[in-house]
Design a protein around this motif. Structure first.
Motif, PDB file in Angstrom:
ATOM      1  N   GLN A 211       0.888  -1.190   0.091  1.00  0.00           N
ATOM      2  CA  GLN A 211       0.038  -0.084   0.165  1.00  0.00           C
ATOM      3  C   GLN A 211       0.974   1.210   0.141  1.00  0.00           C
ATOM      4  O   GLN A 211       1.837   1.426   0.825  1.00  0.00           O
ATOM      5  N   GLY A 212       0.507   2.100  -0.828  1.00  0.00           N
ATOM      6  CA  GLY A 212       1.140   3.435  -0.920  1.00  0.00           C
ATOM      7  C   GLY A 212       2.517   3.354  -1.568  1.00  0.00           C
ATOM      8  O   GLY A 212       3.311   4.463  -1.657  1.00  0.00           O
ATOM      9  N   VAL A 213       2.755   2.295  -2.387  1.00  0.00           N
ATOM     10  CA  VAL A 213       4.121   2.167  -3.070  1.00  0.00           C
ATOM     11  C   VAL A 213       3.886   2.379  -4.583  1.00  0.00           C
ATOM     12  O   VAL A 213       3.136   1.584  -5.146  1.00  0.00           O
TER      13      VAL A 213
ATOM     14  N   GLY B 229       6.206  14.481   0.094  1.00  0.00           N
ATOM     15  CA  GLY B 229       5.316  13.300  -0.078  1.00  0.00           C
ATOM     16  C   GLY B 229       6.019  12.121  -0.021  1.00  0.00           C
ATOM     17  O   GLY B 229       5.291  11.089  -0.007  1.00  0.00           O
ATOM     18  N   VAL B 230       7.061  12.085  -0.097  1.00  0.00           N
ATOM     19  CA  VAL B 230       7.865  10.719  -0.186  1.00  0.00           C
ATOM     20  C   VAL B 230       8.425  10.480   1.228  1.00  0.00           C
ATOM     21  O   VAL B 230       9.334  11.044   1.794  1.00  0.00           O
TER      22      VAL B 230
ATOM     23  N   PRO C 233       0.117   7.712  -3.755  1.00  0.00           N
ATOM     24  CA  PRO C 233       1.455   7.513  -4.602  1.00  0.00           C
ATOM     25  C   PRO C 233       1.219   7.961  -6.090  1.00  0.00           C
ATOM     26  O   PRO C 233       2.287   8.717  -6.378  1.00  0.00           O
ATOM     27  N   LEU C 234       0.259   8.215  -6.569  1.00  0.00           N
ATOM     28  CA  LEU C 234       0.071   8.668  -7.949  1.00  0.00           C
ATOM     29  C   LEU C 234       0.291  10.272  -7.871  1.00  0.00           C
ATOM     30  O   LEU C 234       0.704  10.727  -8.998  1.00  0.00           O
ATOM     31  N   ALA C 235      -0.035  10.950  -6.668  1.00  0.00           N
ATOM     32  CA  ALA C 235       0.469  12.251  -6.701  1.00  0.00           C
ATOM     33  C   ALA C 235       1.910  12.528  -6.991  1.00  0.00           C
ATOM     34  O   ALA C 235       2.120  13.720  -7.014  1.00  0.00           O
TER      35      ALA C 235
ATOM     36  N   LYS D   7       8.442  12.547 -13.084  1.00  0.00           N
ATOM     37  CA  LYS D   7       8.472  12.544 -14.542  1.00  0.00           C
ATOM     38  C   LYS D   7       9.574  13.810 -14.770  1.00  0.00           C
ATOM     39  O   LYS D   7      10.346  13.668 -15.845  1.00  0.00           O
ATOM     40  N   SER D   8       9.368  14.829 -14.224  1.00  0.00           N
ATOM     41  CA  SER D   8      10.272  15.994 -14.138  1.00  0.00           C
ATOM     42  C   SER D   8      11.567  15.699 -13.719  1.00  0.00           C
ATOM     43  O   SER D   8      12.458  16.070 -14.769  1.00  0.00           O
TER      44      SER D   8
END
Length: 894
Positions: A544-546, A579-580, A729-731, A737-738
């Motif tokens: 979860q959350g990975v 958030g990481v 995690p999708l946030a 990407k950057s």
């Protein structure tokens, strides 16, 4: 009169009747004219002519019968009467058709999948000539190295054509997030062997598949339509495949795409272009990289046994010419002793078939039970309907109708119900097959199957419709015509039967429905419980959350010596993102479909030669165990001191420590792996972590050794990261990407959650659980509908008796108990009889269970309680109606 003329007359009833009447009148007039010529008066002659001619109605029927196909006309009449009868009872008709549509549709849907996956031959010319070549007869589904394939191709003499192919995914994105399309490397004769035609341009030939070939490709027809809108100017254009330009030389015609059933190929490239994409990492000359499968077409004059001997004869020289360098002498000797084997593959190859054929057969059994329950349900409805129509049947018998004729009429109604139910079932099947494919497919691993209704599927549907009509129609038709006309006429509108023993057949059918439903519910309970166990087990890590991030830098042209620094920089920036919680890198991710294993050698431990002697390996960064939430039990994690040239270190999990070192502590102890005829440099164990699942969630042996990727001096130009987020995690995706784009704009990204990766590994279990639960629910609903109908009919038949009981002092509670007791007795008998079937269903699905016994008492008890509760609920309405019977009104009805 000819048969065709008689058939045509069936469509001109009124005109035929007028013609017959005119013919009869003509004959009577002719006879009367003869009699008048003999001296009789006109009136006497006409009367005598009619007398001599006989009954005109009877003669007209005889004449009409001679001008038509009698049995077909009779059948047409039966159909018309049946349609009118069914139209007068819309509620009965709708319920019956819906029950049959569910049963027949479910069977057709599952059979369509079985036909597409298991039974159907490849849609190519003479599929019976196709054979696969493997390493030996015991393992014919083997893979070839390219050097070994080239040896086989150049030495073979028993094939008219021989081709190699390998499924792959090409990335057609210019950069950023990857865009994979299902593709294939194919040898030059591939299209010719399978009889494929170009829809546009040309297909690949032997001239396209030679060393040093230019980058060319052929588009699949579906890809051409979706990507290029079917434009004809596509030939000659280029498409970027993994960042390299490939010239489009043609488009394949629709239909067959590749002998791998379940896969639709969108791009084809010659095997030789593998070197174009991979450059110095090409495996065209690699003698220990097994990636090609080989299929050939037997020569017309070559039997299967002759071909088998031919391929075995060329095996020694082929293997001798392709001995992998660096192997141990024992492994080389084993390699030289191998041979070639062949097997027929007229149905193609399919990982979907090997994974889902048995589950589909189990589901076929389940929907067969659903169909039987539906048949019992409709039979009960027909029995009740036949009882209500006893006066009508009695009148027909009393005026001279034969019992067989009345039975045929009733069977015609059953046949119409079955036909309409089958037609409706086809729509249910069309919707159901698409939904079932969606259960085993995913965005990253799409499954494509030809689900068209071919003659075999249509024939199957027609067969089960016929059998269904006989199953639910015969008993009601036979029972409905066993009526005494005299008794029926005396009984008035209430029917013949007295009391409640008349409907024992209906109750017997309900008993059978309950027994079959229990079987389905127990099977569903076991499969749903197994899915729950797999979904909730502790795999040794927290998914979860990975977020899983695959970043590729092959297109960037970064020198290998620079990549370790780039990898460290990317990791530092990702860890610094808001958030990481933590981030790490690894060679492989858990339950990701890839693996790496090896045998190890340590003091006091002797590796076995079987699969149990192998241990899984993974290469990871520091922080991996923190990110995966895997507990460190002893020692330390990898750190900055673990560098190339330093002491080689490793971390083992509990399973490895127990298997290799027993109860002793593994910390500080060395081990080695095999390297040809020698051993690798020793690795020193610096830590122990809890065991975690590696390949799949069902595995029992998860012995794993972790190596630090910081000690790999030649890393690949890609990185796989695990990123644990504080929230969604999708946030984190835009920030990641950057960061990757800052390294190089041509870098590629493939992002997914670890939870979705685990869910994909349970696709088969999820399909079984969802379908079994669905079929169990349908069976339960049909059974309870049948029970409600039986009890409602029974109460209606016993109104006089119940009225007498109430008149004599029985209160509402006692009447309720009487009716519900009847329900309980029927259901209890069904549960007792169904227990054996439930145990058998558990044993059938044993191979798919996890953490469940096939005779799980809790599942059996729960299913029985659910059935009893729902049955009592279904019987409550008829029982309540019975308790409120007005005794005066009930007695007046007699």
């Amino acid at each position: 009169m000819s048969l065709i003329r008689r058939l045509l007359n069936l469509g001109r009833d009124e005109r035929l009747s007028r013609d017959v009447q005119r013919e009869l009148q003509f004959h009577i007039a002719e006879r009367a004219e003869e009699l008048r010529a003999q001296g009789m008066s006109e009136q006497d002659a006409l009367r005598e002519a009619r007398k001599r001619f006989g009954n005109p109605t009877f003669q007209g029927e005889r004449t009409r019968d001679a001008n038509i196909v009698t049995w077909l006309d009779s059948l047409r009449g039966d159909v018309r009467y049946a349609l009118r009868a069914l139209r007068r009872s819309p509620a009965f008709t709708i319920v019956a058709i819906a029950s049959l549509a569910l049963g027949i549709g479910a069977n057709t849907a599952i059979y369509t999948l079985i036909d597409a996956v298991v039974l159907r031959e490849l849609p190519v010319p003479r599929p019976e000539e196709l054979v696969q070549v493997g390493m030996d007869d015991n393992d014919p589904d083997g893979y070839f190295t390219n050097p070994l394939w080239e040896q086989l191709r150049d030495r073979q003499t028993g094939f008219s054509t021989l081709t190699a192919f390998s499924e792959t995914d090409f990335n057609i994105a210019d950069g950023g997030e990857v865009r994979h399309v299902r593709s294939a490397w194919v040898s030059g004769d591939f299209f010719a062997q399978f009889g494929m035609r170009p829809a546009l341009g040309r297909l690949l030939t032997r001239a396209d598949d030679v060393r040093g070939c230019p980058a060319t490709t052929v588009l699949g027809h579906g890809f051409w339509q979706s990507e290029y809108g079917g434009k004809p100017d596509v030939v000659g254009k280029t498409i970027a495949i993994d960042g390299k330009p490939f010239q489009i030389v043609g488009v394949a015609a629709p239909g067959f795409s590749i002998p791998e059933v379940g896969r639709q190929t969108q791009l084809y490239a010659p095997i030789c272009t593998e070197a174009v994409l991979r450059g110095k990492n090409s495996t065209l000359d690699a003698r220990s990289n097994w990636w090609l499968r080989v299929i050939g077409r037997r020569a017309p004059d070559m039997s299967f046994e002759q071909l088998r001997h031919r391929v075995k004869a060329i095996a020694p020289a082929s293997y001798a010419a392709t001995i992998p360098p660096g192997w141990a002498e024992a492994d080389k000797k084993h390699y030289l002793n191998r041979t070639f084997g062949v097997r027929p593959v007229e149905k193609g190859l399919s990982s979907v078939r090997s994974r889902y054929s048995k589950p589909l057969l189990i589901m076929m059994g389940a929907v067969g039970l659903v169909l039987l329950i539906a048949c019992a349900n409709v039979a009960n409805l027909l029995l009740a309907r036949a009882a209500a129509r006893q006066r009508e049947v009695a009148i027909r018998l009393a005026i001279g109708a034969a019992r067989k004729r009345v039975m045929r009429q009733l069977l015609t109604e059953s046949a119409i119900l079955a036909i309409v139910g089958a037609v409706a079932g086809m729509f249910v099947a069309r919707w159901g097959t698409s939904g079932r494919v969606a259960l085993i497919s995913s965005a990253n691993d799409p499954v494509w199957l030809d689900l068209s209704f071919n003659p075999r599927v249509l024939g199957f549907t027609a067969l089960i419709a016929t059998v269904t009509a006989l199953i639910f129609g015969l008993i009601p038709a036979w029972r409905g015509t066993r009526v005494s006309p005299q008794t029926a006429m005396k009984a008035g509108g209430r029917g013949v039967a007295e009391g409640h023993g008349r409907f024992t057949i209906g109750k017997s059918l309900v008993v059978a429905q309950v027994a079959l439903s229990l079987t389905l519910l127990v099977g569903a309970g076991l499969l749903v419980g197994s899915l729950r166990n797999l979904s909730t087990l502790d795999p040794g890590f927290s998914a979860q959350g990975v977020l899983i991030v695959d970043a590729g830098f092959r297109r960037a042209g970064i020198p290998n010596e620079q990549f370790p620094a780039i990898r460290r920089g990317v990791m530092e920036r990702v860890r610094a993102l808001p958030g990481v919680k933590s981030a790490s890198a690894s060679d492989l991710t858990p339950v990701g479909g890839s693996s790496w294993n090896d045998m190890i050698y340590a003091d006091g431990y002797t590796a076995t030669t079987g699969r149990d002697g192998y241990i899984w390996f993974n290469e990871i960064s520091d922080g991996y165990f923190t990110t995966m939430d895997t507990r460190l039990l002893a020692g330390r994690d990898f750190n900055a001191t673990d560098v190339p040239g330093g002491q080689r270190v490793a971390i083992v999990n509990q399973a490895t420590a127990s298997m290799v070192f027993g109860s002793a502590s593994p910390l500080g102890k060395p081990f080695r792996t095999k390297a040809g005829d020698t051993f690798s440099e020793p690795y020193t164990i610096v830590g122990v972590v809890e065991s975690a699942k590696y390949n799949n969630l069902r595995e029992t042996n998860s012995a794993t050794i972790y190596l630090p990727n910081s000690q790999n001096a030649n890393p690949s130009p890609s990185i796989t990261m695990e990123v644990r987020a504080d929230g969604d995690p999708l946030a984190l995706v835009p920030g990641i990407k950057s960061i990757v784009a800052d390294v190089h704009r041509s870098a590629t990204l493939d992002i997914r959650t670890l939870e979705s990766q685990l869910a994909r590994s349970l696709a088969r279990e999820r399909m079984l659980a969802v379908l079994s639960a669905l079929f169990g629910g349908v069976a339960l609903a049909l059974s309870m509908l049948g029970l409600y109908g039986v009890m409602a009919y029974t109460v209606a038949r016993r109104r006089n008796e119940i009225g007498v009981r109430i008149a004599l002092g029985a209160d509402q509670t006692r009447v309720l108990r009487m009716v519900l007791g009847d329900v309980a007795r029927v259901v209890t008998l069904g549960l007792v009889l169904g227990a054996a079937g439930a145990i058998a269903s558990g044993k059938l699905v044993t191979a798919f269970l996890y953490g469940m016994e096939p005779t799980e008492p809790a599942v059996l008890a729960t299913a029985a309680v659910v059935l009893m509760a729902v049955a009592l609920g279904a019987g409550l309405v008829p029982a309540w109606r019975a308790s409120r019977v007005d005794p005066v009104a009930a007695l007046r009805e007699d």
